[in-house]
Design a protein around this motif. Structure first.
Motif, mmCIF file in Angstrom:
data_model
loop_
_atom_site.group_PDB
_atom_site.id
_atom_site.type_symbol
_atom_site.label_atom_id
_atom_site.label_comp_id
_atom_site.label_asym_id
_atom_site.label_seq_id
_atom_site.Cartn_x
_atom_site.Cartn_y
_atom_site.Cartn_z
ATOM 1 N N ALA A 1 0.860 -1.228 -0.035
ATOM 2 C CA ALA A 1 -0.090 -0.103 -0.043
ATOM 3 C C ALA A 1 0.996 1.166 -0.054
ATOM 4 O O ALA A 1 0.368 2.270 -0.437
ATOM 5 N N GLY A 2 2.013 1.199 0.468
ATOM 6 C CA GLY A 2 2.983 2.316 0.484
ATOM 7 C C GLY A 2 3.376 2.725 -0.985
ATOM 8 O O GLY A 2 3.568 3.900 -1.100
ATOM 9 N N TYR A 3 3.434 1.923 -1.767
ATOM 10 C CA TYR A 3 3.882 2.038 -3.322
ATOM 11 C C TYR A 3 2.561 2.672 -4.124
ATOM 12 O O TYR A 3 2.961 2.932 -5.079
ATOM 13 N N VAL A 4 1.308 2.339 -3.462
ATOM 14 C CA VAL A 4 0.216 3.119 -3.969
ATOM 15 C C VAL A 4 0.384 4.428 -3.861
ATOM 16 O O VAL A 4 -0.093 4.876 -2.651
ATOM 17 N N ASP A 5 0.133 5.249 -4.850
ATOM 18 C CA ASP A 5 0.630 6.843 -4.690
ATOM 19 C C ASP A 5 -0.369 7.451 -5.464
ATOM 20 O O ASP A 5 0.029 7.679 -6.524
ATOM 21 N N PRO A 6 -1.405 7.801 -5.279
ATOM 22 C CA PRO A 6 -2.660 8.755 -5.770
ATOM 23 C C PRO A 6 -1.742 9.918 -6.259
ATOM 24 O O PRO A 6 -2.445 10.758 -7.034
ATOM 25 N N GLY A 7 -1.025 10.457 -5.480
ATOM 26 C CA GLY A 7 -0.599 11.789 -5.648
ATOM 27 C C GLY A 7 0.619 11.952 -6.621
ATOM 28 O O GLY A 7 1.343 13.170 -7.053
ATOM 29 N N ILE B 1 -2.369 1.022 -11.290
ATOM 30 C CA ILE B 1 -3.677 1.009 -11.292
ATOM 31 C C ILE B 1 -4.506 1.292 -10.125
ATOM 32 O O ILE B 1 -5.342 2.293 -10.010
ATOM 33 N N ALA B 2 -3.898 0.676 -8.973
ATOM 34 C CA ALA B 2 -4.543 1.030 -7.823
ATOM 35 C C ALA B 2 -4.624 2.476 -7.410
ATOM 36 O O ALA B 2 -5.243 3.133 -6.691
ATOM 37 N N SER B 3 -3.127 3.135 -7.825
ATOM 38 C CA SER B 3 -2.838 4.573 -7.572
ATOM 39 C C SER B 3 -4.070 5.378 -8.171
ATOM 40 O O SER B 3 -4.559 6.170 -7.734
ATOM 41 N N ALA B 4 -4.383 4.977 -9.576
ATOM 42 C CA ALA B 4 -5.346 5.743 -10.392
ATOM 43 C C ALA B 4 -6.693 5.705 -9.625
ATOM 44 O O ALA B 4 -7.619 6.576 -9.647
ATOM 45 N N LEU B 5 -6.959 4.411 -9.108
ATOM 46 C CA LEU B 5 -8.276 4.018 -8.394
ATOM 47 C C LEU B 5 -8.476 4.776 -7.397
ATOM 48 O O LEU B 5 -9.567 5.483 -7.004
ATOM 49 N N GLU B 6 -7.421 5.035 -6.261
ATOM 50 C CA GLU B 6 -7.622 5.680 -5.133
ATOM 51 C C GLU B 6 -7.651 7.109 -5.294
ATOM 52 O O GLU B 6 -8.655 7.948 -4.840
ATOM 53 N N ARG B 7 -7.163 7.751 -6.384
ATOM 54 C CA ARG B 7 -7.172 8.984 -6.932
ATOM 55 C C ARG B 7 -8.645 9.483 -7.416
ATOM 56 O O ARG B 7 -8.950 10.694 -6.761
ATOM 57 N N ILE B 8 -9.408 8.486 -8.029
ATOM 58 C CA ILE B 8 -10.663 8.783 -8.233
ATOM 59 C C ILE B 8 -11.707 8.516 -7.408
ATOM 60 O O ILE B 8 -12.864 8.347 -7.532
ATOM 61 N N GLY B 9 -11.257 8.262 -6.087
ATOM 62 C CA GLY B 9 -11.978 7.921 -5.004
ATOM 63 C C GLY B 9 -12.581 6.681 -4.799
ATOM 64 O O GLY B 9 -13.610 6.341 -4.144
#
Length: 396
Positions: free
Chosen positions: A179-185, A272-280
């Motif tokens: 989860a640390g590598y998932v980066d929506p920013g 992909i998880a980063s983009a998903l988190e970014r769009i809520g």
């Protein structure tokens, strides 16, 4: 033991027999201090900056300093100092970690745990391509007297993610590190979403609603944006270590994936998880033997989910001269993959099977690794969240 270990199973082996955590006993001479002190570098005398950078600073009554347990100093004795200064330094740190402690009046103890917060230089870590051995220097100063010790540790690159540790008969689940590598920013997510909006003019229409079709259209646009960029699945094995003490694997950061235009299963799942988190959306990463795939929570109960098979990223079917994207095929394959794996996502089949809920990880204080680098240039992105476990087991 790392404070955010998701699970520990079994009885601990005697401290002298522990294999997973290298304990360096540094006993001070009686002339210098009336107490002993020792240093614990975990796991197994190895330093994984990803573990520190993916956690918000922690404070507990027993562990002083705001660190997360990678380096722990324990003082023992009947005459512990009321004041001390501790300094920890090793190559890769932005500056030495300094901890100054003063015991409250009337407080008495025979054990004192210090966990200094290691402030890593992320830009320097990005340039580190392989594990290297180096010196870790610890200086303890009490009443003007300095006691310095140096020990050898192994520093791992930023993209080296340890996700499981076996300590004697115990099993320590560190899967939340993904989860640390998932980066929506991350700036790469900005580029992905810009492409997605160009592909799907209705991308922001009904955004944030519970309309499942609108959500799938948005995710399909993200998928097609990655394909338009030219991303292709890389079937290389990302594993760096498969035990017997530490299990770890390489996770490339988004800018590297975006530049090279190829991604293995965990790389693409993280992006992909980063983009998903970014769009809520509440993103999920599922680990199965030798593989990872991505998904997100659907509905209002927080239990149903959609999944996507990352091996199909960039694969195309041809009808004459026309190339068509395979988002629907990836969705169908993801469902099949989930059905085969679901029964083993019960917390008893690690390290091969795991479900990482990114939203749960955030609630427990797991932050994007890239946030640490941005925080060095700008104010912190968010207040620290409480520490805890980020792994959920057995959810459909």
């Amino acid at each position: 033991m790392h404070p955010l270990a998701t699970s520990r199973r079994g009885r601990s082996a005697p401290r002298g027999a522990r294999l997973a955590f290298a304990l360096f006993a540094l006993v001070s001479c009686a002339a210098a201090h009336a107490f002993d002190w020792e240093v614990d570098v975990t796991p197994a005398g190895e330093l994984f900056p990803a573990l520190e950078l993916s956690q918000a600073p922690a404070e507990t009554k027993r562990a002083i300093g705001g660190g997360n347990g990678l380096v722990g100093i324990r003082l023992r004795g009947n005459d512990l100092p009321s004041r001390l200064r501790l300094e920890v330094d090793t190559p890769g740190l932005a500056r030495p970690a300094v901890l100054e402690f003063e015991r409250a009046p009337g407080e008495d103890a025979t054990t004192l745990d210090l966990h200094p917060r290691l402030e890593w230089d992320v830009a320097q870590l990005r340039r580190l391509e392989r594990v290297r051995s180096q010196a870790l220097r610890i200086v303890l100063e009490v009443a003007g007297k300095r006691d310095a010790r140096t020990l050898s540790v192994r520093l791992h690159p930023l993209n080296d993610a340890p996700y499981f540790v076996r300590e004697g008969r115990e099993r320590v689940d560190l899967g939340w590190v993904f989860a640390g590598y998932v980066d929506p920013g991350d700036r790469v997510v900005d580029e992905v979403l810009a492409l997605a909006r160009a592909i799907e003019p209705q991308f922001d229409v009904r955004a944030g609603t519970s309309d499942p079709e609108a959500t799938l259209r948005r995710i399909g646009a993200v998928w097609r944006a990655l394909e338009r960029r030219g991303l292709r699945y890389d079937d290389g094995d990302p594993a760096l270590s498969r035990g017997p003490i530490v299990w770890s694997q390489r996770v490339r950061l988004p800018d590297e994936v975006w530049r090279d235009r190829n991604a293995n299963c965990i790389d693409s799942s993280v992006l992909i998880a980063s983009a998903l988190e970014r769009i809520g959306l509440r993103a999920l990463i599922v680990l199965v033997p030798g593989h990872a795939f991505v998904g997100y929570r659907t509905g209002t109960d927080g239990r149903a989910a959609e999944y996507f098979e990352t091996t199909l990223l960039g694969a195309r079917t041809r009808a004459g001269d026309m190339a068509t994207t395979n988002f629907a095929a990836a969705r169908a394959a993801g469902r099949q993959r989930w059905r085969r794996a679901a029964a083993r996502l019960d917390g008893r089949h690690g390290p091969d099977y795991a479900l990482i809920d990114i939203g749960a990880a955030r609630a427990y204080g797991i932050i994007p690794i890239g946030a640490a680098e941005r925080a060095m240039r700008h104010p912190p992105e968010a207040a620290p969240a409480p520490a805890g476990s980020s792994r959920e087991h057995g959810l459909p």
